[in-house]
Design a protein around this motif. Structure first.
Motif, PDB file in Angstrom:
ATOM      1  N   HIS A  22       1.578   0.418  -6.407  1.00  0.00           N
ATOM      2  CA  HIS A  22       0.496   1.299  -6.838  1.00  0.00           C
ATOM      3  C   HIS A  22      -0.408   0.578  -7.832  1.00  0.00           C
ATOM      4  N   THR A  52      -5.589   5.367  -6.070  1.00  0.00           N
ATOM      5  CA  THR A  52      -5.268   5.330  -4.639  1.00  0.00           C
ATOM      6  C   THR A  52      -6.529   5.233  -3.783  1.00  0.00           C
ATOM      7  N   GLU A  74      -0.396  11.265  -2.153  1.00  0.00           N
ATOM      8  CA  GLU A  74      -0.016   9.895  -2.529  1.00  0.00           C
ATOM      9  C   GLU A  74       0.770   9.823  -3.829  1.00  0.00           C
TER      10      GLU A  74
END
Length: 101
Positions: A22, A52, A74
């Motif tokens: 991430h 994201t 997400e």
């Protein structure tokens, strides 16, 4: 939800497994100038957020903070407190464009 400018990237090679992969960014919240209302000014604070959407340095973004940051597909299972939920194209205040991408 608030408006912020991306100021940099954060790299953390050691983190909990769910955060692997991430992208982390530093952002500085902005607000409408109280005296002139024709420009955005920084608040002087800095946050680390999960991105994201693919934001980059100097982009203006919308940030969602708190437990709401975990309400996107997400981020539902991530231990986070802030996430980019939008890339800003234009900010219009009282009929005047104060930011345009």
């Amino acid at each position: 939800m608030f408006l912020a400018k991306v100021t940099g990237n954060v790299v953390a090679t050691q983190k909990v497994a769910s955060m692997t992969g991430h992208k982390l960014l530093t952002v500085e919240p902005y607000r409408v100038d109280e005296t002139r209302r024709d420009r955005l000014v920084p608040t002087g604070r800095t946050f680390v957020v999960v991105d994201t959407l693919g934001a980059g340095v100097d982009d203006f973004v919308l940030i969602c903070q708190g437990s709401s940051a975990r309400l996107t597909p997400e981020t539902a299972k991530l231990p986070i407190d802030a996430v980019v939920i939008g890339l800003v194209d234009t900010v219009d205040v009282g009929g005047s464009v104060v930011y345009q991408r």
